[in-house]
Write an enzyme that holds these catalytic residues in place. Sequence first.
Site, PDB file in Angstrom:
ATOM      1  CE1 TYR A  67      20.470   6.443  24.804  1.00 17.30           C
ATOM      2  CE2 TYR A  67      21.201   8.504  25.787  1.00 17.30           C
ATOM      3  CZ  TYR A  67      21.224   7.611  24.740  1.00 17.30           C
ATOM      4  OH  TYR A  67      21.970   7.883  23.621  1.00 17.30           O
ATOM      5  NE  ARG A 127      14.454  11.345  21.920  1.00 16.61           N
ATOM      6  CZ  ARG A 127      15.534  12.073  21.627  1.00 16.61           C
ATOM      7  NH1 ARG A 127      15.850  12.318  20.365  1.00 16.61           N
ATOM      8  NH2 ARG A 127      16.284  12.567  22.580  1.00 16.61           N
ATOM      9  NE  ARG A 174      23.613 -12.603  30.694  1.00 19.16           N
ATOM     10  CZ  ARG A 174      23.472 -13.371  29.611  1.00 19.16           C
ATOM     11  NH1 ARG A 174      23.044 -14.612  29.725  1.00 19.16           N
ATOM     12  NH2 ARG A 174      23.747 -12.901  28.411  1.00 19.16           N
ATOM     13  CG  HIS A 208      18.610 -13.867  26.216  1.00 16.49           C
ATOM     14  ND1 HIS A 208      19.508 -14.613  26.940  1.00 16.49           N
ATOM     15  CD2 HIS A 208      19.338 -13.189  25.303  1.00 16.49           C
ATOM     16  CE1 HIS A 208      20.732 -14.399  26.490  1.00 16.49           C
ATOM     17  NE2 HIS A 208      20.657 -13.536  25.486  1.00 16.49           N
ATOM     18  CE  LYS A 219      18.625  10.111  23.825  1.00 14.55           C
ATOM     19  NZ  LYS A 219      19.788  10.211  22.966  1.00 14.55           N
ATOM     20  CD  GLU A 237      21.100   8.655  14.070  1.00 13.62           C
ATOM     21  OE1 GLU A 237      20.587   9.664  14.573  1.00 13.62           O
ATOM     22  OE2 GLU A 237      20.781   7.494  14.404  1.00 13.62           O
ATOM     23  CG  LEU A 260      17.263   9.379  18.499  1.00 10.91           C
ATOM     24  CD1 LEU A 260      16.761   8.154  19.245  1.00 10.91           C
ATOM     25  CD2 LEU A 260      18.223  10.164  19.377  1.00 10.91           C
TER      26      LEU A 260
HETATM   27  C1  PLP Z   1      22.314   8.601  17.531  1.00  9.41           C
HETATM   28  C2  PLP Z   1      21.835   9.985  17.839  1.00  9.41           C
HETATM   29  N1  PLP Z   1      21.317  10.734  16.852  1.00  9.41           N
HETATM   30  C3  PLP Z   1      20.892  11.985  17.075  1.00  9.41           C
HETATM   31  C4  PLP Z   1      20.983  12.559  18.331  1.00  9.41           C
HETATM   32  C5  PLP Z   1      20.486  13.958  18.547  1.00  9.41           C
HETATM   33  O1  PLP Z   1      19.253  13.910  19.213  1.00  9.41           O
HETATM   34  P1  PLP Z   1      18.739  15.104  20.109  1.00  9.41           P
HETATM   35  O2  PLP Z   1      18.605  16.297  19.210  1.00  9.41           O
HETATM   36  O3  PLP Z   1      17.423  14.625  20.610  1.00  9.41           O
HETATM   37  O4  PLP Z   1      19.755  15.311  21.170  1.00  9.41           O
HETATM   38  C6  PLP Z   1      21.493  11.823  19.393  1.00  9.41           C
HETATM   39  C7  PLP Z   1      21.569  12.394  20.741  1.00  9.41           C
HETATM   40  O5  PLP Z   1      22.138  11.861  21.632  1.00  9.41           O
HETATM   41  C8  PLP Z   1      21.925  10.485  19.143  1.00  9.41           C
HETATM   42  O6  PLP Z   1      22.438   9.729  20.132  1.00  9.41           O
END
Ligand code: PLP
Length: 287
Positions: A36, A55, A102, A104, A149, A182, A206
Amino acid sequence: MNMPRALANLNGQTMPLEEVRIPALDRGFLFGDAVYEVLRIYGGKPWLLAEHWQRFAASLESVRIRGVDLARLRQRMLDTIRAGRFGEAIAYLQITRGAAPRKHPFPADTVPTEFLYVQEFTDPYANRRQEGVAVITQPDLRWGRCDIKSTNLLGNVMAMQAAAEAGCVEALLYLPDGTLTEATHSSFFAVMDGALLTTPLRDNILPGITRGFLARLAAGAGVPFREGRLTRHDLPKVSELFLSGTTAEVLPIVRVDGNAVGDGKVGPVTKRLLQAYQAAVRDFVSG
Ligand SMILES: Cc1ncc(COP(=O)(O)O)c(C=O)c1O
Protein backbone atom coordinates in the site's frame (compact mmCIF):
# COMPACT_ATOMS: atom_id res chain seq x y z
CA MET A 1 -19.83 7.23 12.87
CA ASN A 2 -19.13 10.62 11.34
CA MET A 3 -16.50 9.85 8.69
CA PRO A 4 -14.97 12.54 6.52
CA ARG A 5 -16.08 12.54 2.91
CA ALA A 6 -14.37 9.84 0.82
CA LEU A 7 -14.43 8.63 -2.77
CA ALA A 8 -12.99 5.29 -3.89
CA ASN A 9 -11.92 3.49 -7.01
CA LEU A 10 -11.92 -0.31 -7.13
CA ASN A 11 -10.39 -1.88 -10.24
CA GLY A 12 -11.27 1.17 -12.32
CA GLN A 13 -14.76 1.79 -10.96
CA THR A 14 -15.45 4.94 -8.99
CA MET A 15 -17.82 4.71 -6.03
CA PRO A 16 -18.39 6.07 -2.55
CA LEU A 17 -15.95 4.39 -0.12
CA GLU A 18 -18.73 2.77 1.90
CA GLU A 19 -19.98 0.95 -1.22
CA VAL A 20 -16.68 -0.86 -1.90
CA ARG A 21 -16.96 -4.66 -1.57
CA ILE A 22 -13.88 -6.89 -1.56
CA PRO A 23 -14.26 -10.68 -2.11
CA ALA A 24 -13.69 -12.74 1.06
CA LEU A 25 -11.05 -14.81 -0.75
CA ASP A 26 -8.96 -11.76 -1.60
CA ARG A 27 -5.40 -12.57 -0.50
CA GLY A 28 -5.03 -9.12 0.98
CA PHE A 29 -7.78 -10.05 3.45
CA LEU A 30 -6.65 -13.65 4.08
CA PHE A 31 -2.86 -13.32 4.12
CA GLY A 32 -2.05 -9.63 4.18
CA ASP A 33 -0.67 -10.41 0.71
CA ALA A 34 -0.73 -6.78 -0.35
CA VAL A 35 1.22 -3.54 -0.46
CA TYR A 36 0.00 0.00 0.00
CA GLU A 37 0.84 3.70 -0.11
CA VAL A 38 -0.49 6.79 1.62
CA LEU A 39 -0.05 10.23 0.10
CA ARG A 40 -0.92 13.65 1.44
CA ILE A 41 -2.89 15.93 -0.86
CA TYR A 42 -2.27 19.65 -0.30
CA GLY A 43 -4.38 22.17 -2.20
CA GLY A 44 -5.69 19.37 -4.43
CA LYS A 45 -2.17 18.21 -5.41
CA PRO A 46 -0.39 15.01 -4.33
CA TRP A 47 2.78 15.83 -2.37
CA LEU A 48 6.01 13.95 -3.27
CA LEU A 49 4.14 11.91 -5.88
CA ALA A 50 7.19 10.62 -7.76
CA GLU A 51 8.83 9.40 -4.53
CA HIS A 52 5.68 7.58 -3.39
CA TRP A 53 5.25 5.97 -6.80
CA GLN A 54 8.83 4.77 -6.82
CA ARG A 55 8.40 3.14 -3.39
CA PHE A 56 5.07 1.61 -4.48
CA ALA A 57 6.79 0.02 -7.49
CA ALA A 58 9.62 -1.24 -5.27
CA SER A 59 7.15 -2.79 -2.77
CA LEU A 60 5.24 -4.52 -5.59
CA GLU A 61 8.44 -5.88 -7.09
CA SER A 62 9.70 -7.09 -3.68
CA VAL A 63 6.62 -9.27 -3.19
CA ARG A 64 6.41 -10.12 -6.92
CA ILE A 65 2.93 -8.75 -7.53
CA ARG A 66 3.20 -8.16 -11.27
CA GLY A 67 1.04 -6.90 -14.09
CA VAL A 68 -0.13 -3.69 -12.42
CA ASP A 69 -0.23 -0.58 -14.58
CA LEU A 70 0.97 2.00 -12.06
CA ALA A 71 0.61 4.90 -14.52
CA ARG A 72 -3.06 3.98 -14.95
CA LEU A 73 -3.50 3.75 -11.19
CA ARG A 74 -1.91 7.17 -10.75
CA GLN A 75 -4.35 8.60 -13.28
CA ARG A 76 -7.25 7.02 -11.38
CA MET A 77 -6.02 8.65 -8.19
CA LEU A 78 -5.72 12.06 -9.89
CA ASP A 79 -9.20 11.63 -11.41
CA THR A 80 -10.63 10.74 -7.99
CA ILE A 81 -9.04 13.82 -6.39
CA ARG A 82 -10.56 15.96 -9.14
CA ALA A 83 -13.98 14.24 -9.14
CA GLY A 84 -14.33 14.75 -5.37
CA ARG A 85 -12.85 18.29 -5.52
CA PHE A 86 -10.53 17.35 -2.67
CA GLY A 87 -8.25 20.03 -1.26
CA GLU A 88 -6.76 18.84 2.04
CA ALA A 89 -6.91 15.06 1.83
CA ILE A 90 -5.10 11.77 1.97
CA ALA A 91 -4.98 9.19 -0.78
CA TYR A 92 -4.75 5.53 0.29
CA LEU A 93 -3.80 2.95 -2.36
CA GLN A 94 -3.61 -0.79 -1.94
CA ILE A 95 -2.78 -3.57 -4.37
CA THR A 96 -3.36 -7.17 -3.37
CA ARG A 97 -2.36 -10.34 -5.21
CA GLY A 98 -6.08 -10.82 -5.93
CA ALA A 99 -8.76 -13.36 -5.03
CA ALA A 100 -8.11 -17.10 -5.34
CA PRO A 101 -8.80 -20.35 -3.44
CA ARG A 102 -6.94 -20.18 -0.13
CA LYS A 103 -3.54 -21.76 -0.70
CA HIS A 104 -0.26 -20.21 0.38
CA PRO A 105 1.71 -20.23 -2.92
CA PHE A 106 1.05 -17.50 -5.45
CA PRO A 107 -2.00 -18.46 -7.53
CA ALA A 108 -1.52 -18.67 -11.29
CA ASP A 109 -3.33 -16.10 -13.47
CA THR A 110 -4.93 -14.15 -10.64
CA VAL A 111 -5.58 -10.51 -11.39
CA PRO A 112 -4.34 -8.13 -8.67
CA THR A 113 -6.96 -6.06 -6.85
CA GLU A 114 -6.37 -2.32 -7.32
CA PHE A 115 -8.06 -0.25 -4.67
CA LEU A 116 -7.75 3.41 -3.75
CA TYR A 117 -9.66 6.03 -1.89
CA VAL A 118 -9.28 9.73 -1.31
CA GLN A 119 -10.55 11.16 1.95
CA GLU A 120 -10.75 14.66 3.39
CA PHE A 121 -8.08 15.19 6.00
CA THR A 122 -8.08 17.45 9.03
CA ASP A 123 -4.62 17.59 10.56
CA PRO A 124 -4.99 16.09 14.08
CA TYR A 125 -1.60 17.49 15.13
CA ALA A 126 -2.09 21.08 13.96
CA ASN A 127 -2.16 22.39 17.54
CA ARG A 128 0.38 19.93 18.94
CA ARG A 129 3.37 20.88 16.82
CA GLN A 130 4.11 23.91 18.99
CA GLU A 131 4.24 22.16 22.37
CA GLY A 132 5.25 18.65 21.21
CA VAL A 133 3.86 15.19 22.00
CA ALA A 134 4.58 12.20 24.23
CA VAL A 135 5.55 8.71 23.00
CA ILE A 136 6.39 5.39 24.62
CA THR A 137 8.89 2.70 23.62
CA GLN A 138 7.77 -0.80 22.67
CA PRO A 139 9.57 -3.96 21.53
CA ASP A 140 9.73 -4.23 17.75
CA LEU A 141 7.86 -7.51 17.09
CA ARG A 142 7.63 -7.13 13.31
CA TRP A 143 8.99 -9.29 10.51
CA GLY A 144 12.33 -9.07 8.68
CA ARG A 145 11.21 -7.00 5.68
CA CYS A 146 9.89 -3.77 7.15
CA ASP A 147 11.31 -1.97 4.09
CA ILE A 148 8.33 -3.33 2.10
CA LYS A 149 5.21 -1.25 2.66
CA SER A 150 3.00 -4.29 3.17
CA THR A 151 -0.37 -4.44 4.88
CA ASN A 152 0.99 -6.91 7.48
CA LEU A 153 0.72 -4.37 10.25
CA LEU A 154 -0.29 -6.37 13.33
CA GLY A 155 3.01 -5.68 15.11
CA ASN A 156 2.55 -1.97 14.40
CA VAL A 157 -1.09 -2.10 15.49
CA MET A 158 -0.28 -3.81 18.82
CA ALA A 159 2.47 -1.32 19.65
CA MET A 160 0.28 1.64 18.65
CA GLN A 161 -2.54 0.34 20.84
CA ALA A 162 -0.14 0.27 23.79
CA ALA A 163 0.78 3.89 22.98
CA ALA A 164 -2.88 4.92 22.77
CA GLU A 165 -3.64 3.23 26.10
CA ALA A 166 -0.72 5.17 27.62
CA GLY A 167 -2.20 8.42 26.27
CA CYS A 168 0.64 8.79 23.74
CA VAL A 169 0.59 9.55 20.01
CA GLU A 170 3.19 6.99 18.90
CA ALA A 171 5.47 4.16 20.03
CA LEU A 172 9.17 4.06 19.20
CA LEU A 173 10.11 0.45 18.44
CA TYR A 174 13.28 -1.21 19.74
CA LEU A 175 15.07 -4.44 18.87
CA PRO A 176 16.22 -6.92 21.56
CA ASP A 177 19.62 -5.14 21.77
CA GLY A 178 17.92 -1.80 22.43
CA THR A 179 18.39 -0.36 18.93
CA LEU A 180 15.54 1.98 18.04
CA THR A 181 14.24 1.29 14.55
CA GLU A 182 11.28 3.57 13.80
CA ALA A 183 7.77 4.25 15.10
CA THR A 184 4.57 2.32 14.29
CA HIS A 185 3.55 4.62 11.46
CA SER A 186 6.29 7.26 11.43
CA SER A 187 10.04 7.60 11.12
CA PHE A 188 11.96 9.42 13.84
CA PHE A 189 14.92 11.79 14.01
CA ALA A 190 17.07 12.71 17.01
CA VAL A 191 19.34 15.69 17.53
CA MET A 192 22.60 14.80 19.24
CA ASP A 193 25.54 17.21 19.54
CA GLY A 194 23.74 19.61 17.20
CA ALA A 195 23.48 17.07 14.38
CA LEU A 196 20.44 15.30 13.04
CA LEU A 197 20.53 11.53 13.38
CA THR A 198 18.19 8.86 11.99
CA THR A 199 18.15 5.09 11.48
CA PRO A 200 20.03 3.86 8.37
CA LEU A 201 17.93 2.43 5.53
CA ARG A 202 17.98 -1.34 5.92
CA ASP A 203 15.33 -4.05 5.87
CA ASN A 204 14.25 -3.22 9.45
CA ILE A 205 12.63 0.14 8.64
CA LEU A 206 10.39 1.61 5.99
CA PRO A 207 12.23 4.07 3.74
CA GLY A 208 9.98 6.96 4.79
CA ILE A 209 9.26 9.45 2.02
CA THR A 210 9.13 12.28 4.56
CA ARG A 211 12.39 11.00 6.07
CA GLY A 212 14.08 11.29 2.67
CA PHE A 213 12.62 14.72 2.04
CA LEU A 214 13.79 15.96 5.46
CA ALA A 215 17.30 14.67 4.84
CA ARG A 216 17.40 16.83 1.68
CA LEU A 217 15.79 19.75 3.50
CA ALA A 218 18.37 19.53 6.30
CA ALA A 219 21.17 19.75 3.76
CA GLY A 220 19.57 22.89 2.29
CA ALA A 221 19.07 24.42 5.75
CA GLY A 222 22.69 23.75 6.74
CA VAL A 223 21.76 21.26 9.47
CA PRO A 224 24.36 18.46 9.75
CA PHE A 225 22.70 15.10 9.09
CA ARG A 226 23.88 11.53 9.50
CA GLU A 227 22.43 8.04 9.61
CA GLY A 228 23.40 5.99 12.64
CA ARG A 229 22.28 3.72 15.43
CA LEU A 230 20.40 5.11 18.40
CA THR A 231 19.45 2.90 21.33
CA ARG A 232 16.94 3.33 24.15
CA HIS A 233 19.91 3.88 26.47
CA ASP A 234 21.07 6.86 24.36
CA LEU A 235 17.80 8.72 24.88
CA PRO A 236 18.97 10.71 27.93
CA LYS A 237 21.80 12.12 25.72
CA VAL A 238 19.43 13.28 23.01
CA SER A 239 18.63 16.99 23.00
CA GLU A 240 15.71 16.86 20.54
CA LEU A 241 13.53 14.18 19.03
CA PHE A 242 10.78 14.28 16.44
CA LEU A 243 8.54 12.04 14.34
CA SER A 244 8.24 12.37 10.59
CA GLY A 245 5.63 10.99 8.24
CA THR A 246 3.19 11.80 5.50
CA THR A 247 0.49 12.93 7.93
CA ALA A 248 2.70 13.68 10.98
CA GLU A 249 4.95 15.91 8.79
CA VAL A 250 7.40 17.03 11.50
CA LEU A 251 6.00 16.30 14.95
CA PRO A 252 8.19 17.22 17.95
CA ILE A 253 8.49 14.66 20.78
CA VAL A 254 9.00 16.13 24.25
CA ARG A 255 8.49 13.03 26.42
CA VAL A 256 9.51 9.37 26.02
CA ASP A 257 8.17 6.86 28.56
CA GLY A 258 7.37 9.79 30.85
CA ASN A 259 10.90 11.27 30.70
CA ALA A 260 11.58 14.70 29.24
CA VAL A 261 13.57 14.87 25.99
CA GLY A 262 16.32 17.46 26.51
CA ASP A 263 14.78 20.35 28.44
CA GLY A 264 11.27 19.06 27.70
CA LYS A 265 10.57 21.79 25.15
CA VAL A 266 10.52 21.79 21.36
CA GLY A 267 14.13 22.43 20.34
CA PRO A 268 15.63 24.86 17.81
CA VAL A 269 16.66 22.30 15.15
CA THR A 270 13.18 20.74 15.16
CA LYS A 271 11.58 24.18 14.89
CA ARG A 272 13.82 25.10 12.00
CA LEU A 273 12.99 21.94 10.08
CA LEU A 274 9.29 22.21 10.85
CA GLN A 275 9.27 25.76 9.47
CA ALA A 276 11.28 24.71 6.40
CA TYR A 277 8.87 21.82 5.81
CA GLN A 278 5.80 24.02 6.07
CA ALA A 279 7.40 26.59 3.75
CA ALA A 280 8.14 23.84 1.20
CA VAL A 281 4.49 22.74 1.32
CA ARG A 282 3.32 26.34 0.86
CA ASP A 283 5.61 26.72 -2.18
CA PHE A 284 4.29 23.43 -3.57
CA VAL A 285 0.67 24.54 -3.20
CA SER A 286 1.22 27.96 -4.74
CA GLY A 287 3.70 26.79 -7.42
C1 PLP B 1 6.32 1.91 9.75
C2 PLP B 1 6.36 3.26 9.12
N1 PLP B 1 7.50 3.98 9.18
C3 PLP B 1 7.57 5.21 8.66
C4 PLP B 1 6.48 5.80 8.04
C5 PLP B 1 6.61 7.17 7.45
O1 PLP B 1 6.70 7.07 6.06
P1 PLP B 1 6.25 8.24 5.10
O2 PLP B 1 7.13 9.42 5.42
O3 PLP B 1 6.51 7.70 3.74
O4 PLP B 1 4.82 8.51 5.39
C6 PLP B 1 5.29 5.10 7.94
C7 PLP B 1 4.12 5.68 7.26
O5 PLP B 1 3.05 5.19 7.29
C8 PLP B 1 5.22 3.78 8.49
O6 PLP B 1 4.09 3.06 8.42
